[in-house]
Scaffold this motif. Structure first.
Motif, PDB file in Angstrom:
ATOM      1  N   VAL A  46       2.386  -1.778 -24.216  1.00 28.95           N
ATOM      2  CA  VAL A  46       2.702  -3.095 -23.543  1.00 28.95           C
ATOM      3  C   VAL A  46       4.227  -3.627 -23.438  1.00 28.95           C
ATOM      4  N   THR A  47       4.602  -4.204 -22.310  1.00 35.32           N
ATOM      5  CA  THR A  47       5.707  -4.864 -22.415  1.00 35.32           C
ATOM      6  C   THR A  47       5.820  -6.303 -22.008  1.00 35.32           C
ATOM      7  N   SER A  48       6.917  -6.757 -22.274  1.00 36.94           N
ATOM      8  CA  SER A  48       6.989  -8.479 -21.899  1.00 36.94           C
ATOM      9  C   SER A  48       8.387  -8.601 -21.788  1.00 36.94           C
ATOM     10  N   SER A  49       8.925  -9.495 -20.958  1.00 40.18           N
ATOM     11  CA  SER A  49      10.390 -10.007 -20.768  1.00 40.18           C
ATOM     12  C   SER A  49      10.426 -11.399 -20.734  1.00 40.18           C
ATOM     13  N   ASN A  50       9.340 -12.069 -21.440  1.00 36.56           N
ATOM     14  CA  ASN A  50       9.573 -13.517 -21.525  1.00 36.56           C
ATOM     15  C   ASN A  50       8.698 -14.062 -22.781  1.00 36.56           C
ATOM     16  N   GLU A  51       9.489 -14.515 -23.637  1.00 35.56           N
ATOM     17  CA  GLU A  51       9.051 -14.959 -25.072  1.00 35.56           C
ATOM     18  C   GLU A  51       8.351 -16.153 -24.786  1.00 35.56           C
ATOM     19  N   SER A  72       5.879 -16.868 -22.555  1.00 41.03           N
ATOM     20  CA  SER A  72       4.731 -16.625 -21.815  1.00 41.03           C
ATOM     21  C   SER A  72       3.732 -15.938 -22.864  1.00 41.03           C
ATOM     22  N   SER A  73       2.508 -15.981 -22.595  1.00 39.05           N
ATOM     23  CA  SER A  73       1.519 -15.083 -23.287  1.00 39.05           C
ATOM     24  C   SER A  73       1.112 -13.808 -22.426  1.00 39.05           C
ATOM     25  N   ALA A  74       1.745 -13.905 -21.170  1.00 35.53           N
ATOM     26  CA  ALA A  74       1.214 -12.909 -20.246  1.00 35.53           C
ATOM     27  C   ALA A  74       1.949 -11.451 -20.681  1.00 35.53           C
ATOM     28  N   TYR A  75       1.628 -10.372 -20.352  1.00 39.30           N
ATOM     29  CA  TYR A  75       1.857  -9.264 -20.703  1.00 39.30           C
ATOM     30  C   TYR A  75       1.762  -8.222 -19.593  1.00 39.30           C
ATOM     31  N   SER A  76       2.442  -7.020 -19.688  1.00 36.46           N
ATOM     32  CA  SER A  76       2.282  -5.855 -18.834  1.00 36.46           C
ATOM     33  C   SER A  76       1.953  -4.925 -19.485  1.00 36.46           C
ATOM     34  N   VAL A  77       0.868  -3.952 -19.129  1.00 32.40           N
ATOM     35  CA  VAL A  77       0.404  -2.532 -19.607  1.00 32.40           C
ATOM     36  C   VAL A  77       0.711  -1.628 -18.793  1.00 32.40           C
ATOM     37  N   ARG A  78       1.421  -0.676 -18.869  1.00 31.53           N
ATOM     38  CA  ARG A  78       1.618   0.558 -18.436  1.00 31.53           C
ATOM     39  C   ARG A  78       1.694   0.570 -16.769  1.00 31.53           C
ATOM     40  N   GLY A  79       2.614  -0.378 -16.465  1.00 34.15           N
ATOM     41  CA  GLY A  79       2.734  -0.588 -15.132  1.00 34.15           C
ATOM     42  C   GLY A  79       1.751  -1.671 -14.544  1.00 34.15           C
ATOM     43  N   GLY A  80       0.878  -2.383 -15.208  1.00 33.89           N
ATOM     44  CA  GLY A  80       0.273  -3.254 -14.308  1.00 33.89           C
ATOM     45  C   GLY A  80       0.737  -4.540 -14.404  1.00 33.89           C
ATOM     46  N   ASN A  81       0.061  -5.770 -13.770  1.00 30.00           N
ATOM     47  CA  ASN A  81       0.538  -7.073 -13.776  1.00 30.00           C
ATOM     48  C   ASN A  81      -0.369  -7.685 -14.631  1.00 30.00           C
ATOM     49  N   TYR A  82      -0.120  -8.934 -14.813  1.00 22.89           N
ATOM     50  CA  TYR A  82      -0.929  -9.872 -15.783  1.00 22.89           C
ATOM     51  C   TYR A  82      -2.391 -10.034 -15.494  1.00 22.89           C
ATOM     52  N   ASP A  83      -2.612 -10.067 -14.274  1.00 27.26           N
ATOM     53  CA  ASP A  83      -3.986 -10.170 -13.828  1.00 27.26           C
ATOM     54  C   ASP A  83      -4.931  -8.898 -14.089  1.00 27.26           C
ATOM     55  N   GLU A  84      -4.270  -7.645 -14.421  1.00 30.27           N
ATOM     56  CA  GLU A  84      -4.923  -6.345 -14.461  1.00 30.27           C
ATOM     57  C   GLU A  84      -5.455  -6.198 -15.935  1.00 30.27           C
ATOM     58  N   ASN A  85      -5.462  -7.328 -16.631  1.00 30.19           N
ATOM     59  CA  ASN A  85      -5.847  -7.297 -18.109  1.00 30.19           C
ATOM     60  C   ASN A  85      -7.075  -7.916 -18.576  1.00 30.19           C
ATOM     61  N   THR A 114       6.668  -4.255 -11.856  1.00 29.43           N
ATOM     62  CA  THR A 114       6.564  -4.160 -13.146  1.00 29.43           C
ATOM     63  C   THR A 114       7.249  -2.782 -13.728  1.00 29.43           C
ATOM     64  N   ASP A 115       8.047  -2.139 -12.823  1.00 29.82           N
ATOM     65  CA  ASP A 115       8.593  -1.104 -13.345  1.00 29.82           C
ATOM     66  C   ASP A 115       9.837  -1.148 -14.319  1.00 29.82           C
ATOM     67  N   LYS A 116       9.498  -0.885 -15.473  1.00 33.47           N
ATOM     68  CA  LYS A 116      10.497  -0.963 -16.619  1.00 33.47           C
ATOM     69  C   LYS A 116      10.659   0.382 -17.332  1.00 33.47           C
ATOM     70  N   LEU A 117      11.708   1.003 -17.086  1.00 30.68           N
ATOM     71  CA  LEU A 117      11.885   2.321 -17.371  1.00 30.68           C
ATOM     72  C   LEU A 117      11.623   2.398 -19.038  1.00 30.68           C
ATOM     73  N   VAL A 118      12.250   1.771 -19.892  1.00 24.92           N
ATOM     74  CA  VAL A 118      12.091   1.834 -21.172  1.00 24.92           C
ATOM     75  C   VAL A 118      12.096   0.434 -21.748  1.00 24.92           C
ATOM     76  N   THR A 119      11.015   0.641 -22.857  1.00 23.85           N
ATOM     77  CA  THR A 119      10.753  -0.509 -23.701  1.00 23.85           C
ATOM     78  C   THR A 119      10.823   0.059 -25.325  1.00 23.85           C
ATOM     79  N   VAL A 120      11.420  -0.671 -26.087  1.00 26.59           N
ATOM     80  CA  VAL A 120      11.310  -0.493 -27.731  1.00 26.59           C
ATOM     81  C   VAL A 120      11.085  -1.738 -28.383  1.00 26.59           C
ATOM     82  N   ASN A 121      10.199  -1.547 -29.362  1.00 32.02           N
ATOM     83  CA  ASN A 121       9.627  -2.656 -30.112  1.00 32.02           C
ATOM     84  C   ASN A 121       9.504  -2.086 -31.556  1.00 32.02           C
TER      85      ASN A 121
END
Length: 828
Positions: free
Chosen positions: A146-151, A153-166, A699-706
């Protein structure tokens, strides 16, 4: 006829109420501490099962006049088995003490659901997480894949998908996100209420056929069924809530009620745009359970949410560029913007269990939303060059003006949507190895959409684009759309388990079908998961999941950039290949779990889209193909004893191509590429055809660390610290000209650290004094949270301004700065 029905229901009721007894009690460890989430199962009749709550309490209705063997187990404790023989309507108290296990043991669970890509998440961790939104999705953002770049928003992206794909479910009821929302600050409260949640399961891909038709992920939330009266309340600078739950004396009715109020006005003061922010978000929820008998029960869920965001902007000042070429944008505003959306969800579910092996659930649900977006805002802007010489006394001050202008944005957008459906679900336990799921759903949808918006640009007194005989507006969209349609969905799934000592194989196979009357398309989706636990090392679990995942379009995918609806748009397709491995570990004599996953998704019939903040705008065609591939790693466990923490790392590459991306580059007679605003001679004399091939998806984000880390002071264990750190490489972006092949620039990295300090000043196992009002309080915490501890200016989007020559400036829109939050949380 009436006498016959009365006799029938009397016999049924008598049969259901007189053949059962109730067991209740408290489960503790050897130190006397209560143990939550202990599984309690009748071995011979595994459909009779429950879990202990956060206070270690449980209540279980069981058949009377039978000898029953009941097992109590939890992964970190040795299991306990008790035998009972109870009379009709007997209330039997059975307290249990569990001993810690020295090793991570494999607990024998009869009729265990095979391992799938669904991961269980502990809901109580949310209350320890420093959260800006107060939404349960903030916990999902920390999960694998899971990735998100907006604290905001409750929206998140999963493995390259957009928010509407969840997919999101609450008690098997599918819920939706708002349609018109443009930015995270407008979102308010998401529908799930964290205080009412009992169980969370999440899959980042390769999920089962019994879940719906989306490309990326599924979030399955179940609310708690209370077994006694209790409640909670919290108050803070951002979110306030009250939660109450209880059960009737005869155990016929259990109820849960939650209400929340949120205003992020305090937080929005840290934004570059200053003004009068008036956000008001609130909701109320009710969850009722009617336990007519162990054979028949009913659930009622009702949610009302009202989110109002009003802002009267005054001014904005943003510095951007580089050290050697620093630029300042100053804007002075007139007008206001108002976003208001109301959501109502009502659902009733009837549950019938004719035998211990079979369950029917009939769901009838209605989702309604009314959304309004009203704004007229004028901005008068100045673009100034800043002094870049550090030796100058005017360093970082305005050196000269590079341009002035005015823009006006106007919108009167209204949307009403309702979704009503009836669904019948069946679960059948064929034997100890095979479980069968079936379901069918008929859904009705109605959408009314009125779009009316435009933009006017002026630079140095000249209208852009400039005409001598008229003024021309930009981005003029005016449409009235009305749609109604039906969908028919069905699924069939079988789970097979071979859980012998020699071989431990688990296979899940299922199919889904979906027909939509609007585009007259039927899609068929086979899906399977194969899991294997080797006998030579039972701490490992290997899984492989694959299948076809179709996403028939909803209204947003049908509407193009200009607001026109295309009813011939077909379902998007994603073929998943997910290989994962889990291992239970012991580090420092404490439990850990390592998860690794690699995936590839082949994407067909994609609907291209662009993203601005959280607003997704589709091109309403199926002309694109693409792929998403990557790997995820996660280790979770007690880095500090008795406190769960985790580290997740994700690597992703997602690309797409379309014949629509083929374009031409034009040259003038000097051989220069024509770039408006930069070249003087803009008359083309030559051109070159460019096929960009694959380009990054939005939604292409190469690296995410949490990293989520918990700690406490050894000498003062009631003082705790909770740290949440997020790092992500930049997302693609480009000018708002709807040319996807130009949207391949990269935003700066997203870097954010939120930290919370907590003090538990009232504990449940304390000695209670007589006649003290605080005796009714079980738990009390005081939290001090610091958001954006490192004061990083994270970019969420860009404002694009153009001068009279056509030169375009991309001005970053920053997210929130450092801010403090104080909140009090109590349980009673």
């Amino acid at each position: 006829m009436k006498k016959f029905l009365l006799l029938f229901f009397s016999l049924w009721w008598g049969y259901g109420s007189s053949q059962y007894a109730t067991i209740k009690g408290i489960i503790k460890d050897t130190s006397g501490a209560v143990i939550p989430d202990v599984s309690i199962v009748v071995i011979d009749k595994p459909s009779y099962q429950t879990n202990s709550d956060e206070n270690g309490e449980y209540s279980l209705k069981v058949p009377a006049h039978q000898k029953l063997n009941i097992v109590f187990y939890s992964i970190n404790y040795q299991k306990v088995t008790k035998s009972v023989f109870l009379k009709e309507n007997e209330l039997y108290t059975l307290h249990i003490q569990l001993h810690p296990s020295n090793i991570l043991q494999d607990v024998e669970i009869l009729y265990q659901h095979p391992p799938t890509e669904m991961q269980k998440i502990e809901p109580k961790l949310f209350f320890k997480l420093p959260s800006v939104t107060g939404n349960i999705e903030d916990l999902i953002k920390t999960q694998i894949g899971v990735t998100s770049s907006n604290e905001l928003s409750s929206a998140y992206s999963v493995r390259g998908g957009n928010y509407d794909e969840n997919l999101t479910y609450i008690n098997d009821i599918e819920v939706y996100r708002p349609f018109l929302v443009r930015s995270g600050m407008q979102e308010g409260l998401s529908l799930p209420n964290p205080e009412m949640v009992q169980k969370i399961e999440f899959s980042a891909g390769g999920f089962e056929a019994r879940y719906g038709d989306k490309l990326s992920s599924v979030l399955d939330i179940h609310y708690r069924k209370p077994n006694k009266f209790k409640g909670s309340a919290s108050a803070g600078l951002l979110v306030n809530n009250l939660h109450l739950e209880g059960i009737s004396k005869n155990h016929l009715l259990s109820w849960s009620f939650g209400a929340r109020y949120k205003t992020n006005q305090y937080l929005l003061k840290t934004l570059d745009t200053k003004g009068d922010y008036r956000p008001t978000f609130w909701d109320a929820q009710m969850f009722l359970n009617f336990n007519f008998s162990p054979v028949f029960s009913a659930e009622v869920l009702s949610i009302y949410s009202d989110n109002l965001f009003l802002v009267i902007p005054a001014s904005r000042q943003t510095d951007f560029g580089t050290v050697n070429n620093a630029v300042r944008l100053s804007v002075y505003f007139d007008g206001q913007s108002k976003m208001h959306y109301q959501t109502l969800v009502n659902a009733i579910s009837l549950i019938f269990k004719p035998t211990s092996k079979q369950t029917f659930k009939w769901i009838n649900a209605h989702y309604f939303t009314r959304e309004q977006e009203l704004y007229t805002v004028q901005g008068q802007y100045y673009i100034d060059q800043l002094e870049a010489d550090p030796g100058s006394e005017n360093f970082a001050q305005v050196a000269f003006n590079r341009g002035v202008g005015t823009y006006i944005e106007n919108g009167r957008n209204k949307l009403t949507a309702q979704v009503a459906y009836s669904e019948l679900k069946n679960t059948y336990q064929y034997n100890e190895k095979i479980q069968i799921y079936n379901g069918i759903r008929l859904q009705y949808e109605q959408i009314t959409d009125k779009l009316n918006e435009w933009r006017y640009n002026d630079s140095a007194g000249y209208s852009i684009p400039y005409f001598t005989d008229r003024i021309e507006l930009n981005d003029v969209y005016k449409t009235n759309n009305y749609l109604q349609s039906f969908r028919l969905m069905h699924y069939h799934q079988i789970n097979w388990t071979n859980n012998s000592d020699e071989k431990k194989w688990y296979i899940t196979f299922g199919v889904r079908g979906n027909y939509w009357t609007l585009n007259q398309q039927y899609v068929f989706s086979p899906r399977t998961t194969i899991a294997f636990k080797p006998s030579w090392d039972s701490k490992w679990m290997y899984k492989f999941s694959t299948g076809y995942y179709y996403q028939p379009p909803f209204y947003r995918e049908l509407r193009d950039i200009q607001g026109n609806v295309h009813t011939n748009v077909k379902a998007q397709q994603s073929i998943h290949f997910v290989l994962s491995a889990d291992k239970d570990l012991k580090l420092w004599n404490r439990p850990f779990k390592l998860t690794m996953a690699a995936y590839y998704k082949h994407l067909n019939q994609l609907i291209p889209y662009e993203v601005d903040n959280v607003r997704i705008r589709y091109f309403a065609n199926n002309n694109a193909t693409g792929y998403a591939t990557g790997a995820d790693f996660r280790i979770t466990g007690e880095f500090v004893k008795n406190l769960e923490s985790w580290l997740s790392v994700g690597i992703l590459k997602t690309m797409e191509k379309s014949p629509d991306y083929i374009h031409y580059i034009y040259y003038n007679k000097q051989g220069q590429q024509i770039i408006p605003g930069y070249t003087f001679d803009n008359k083309p004399v030559d051109s070159v055809r460019i096929d960009p091939g694959y380009i990054p998806r939005p939604t292409d984000k190469l690296v995410t660390v949490n990293l989520f880390f918990q700690d406490y002071l050894p000498k003062l264990p009631d003082f705790k610290m909770n740290l949440n750190m997020v790092f992500g490489t930049g997302l693609p972006f480009g000018p708002p000209n709807h040319k996807r092949w130009e949207q391949i620039n990269r935003m700066p990295f997203y870097r954010r650290v939120d930290i919370g300090f907590a003090y538990q000043f009232i504990k449940p196992n304390r000695e209670k004094k007589t006649k003290n009002i605080f005796n009714h309080i079980e738990n009390a915490w005081l939290f001090l949270e610091v958001f954006n501890l490192l004061q990083v200016n994270n970019t969420v989007s860009y404002t694009w301004l153009k001068d009279v020559t056509g030169r375009i400036y991309a001005v970053p829109n920053y997210l929130t700065n450092r801010q403090l939050n104080l909140r009090l949380y109590i349980q009673f």
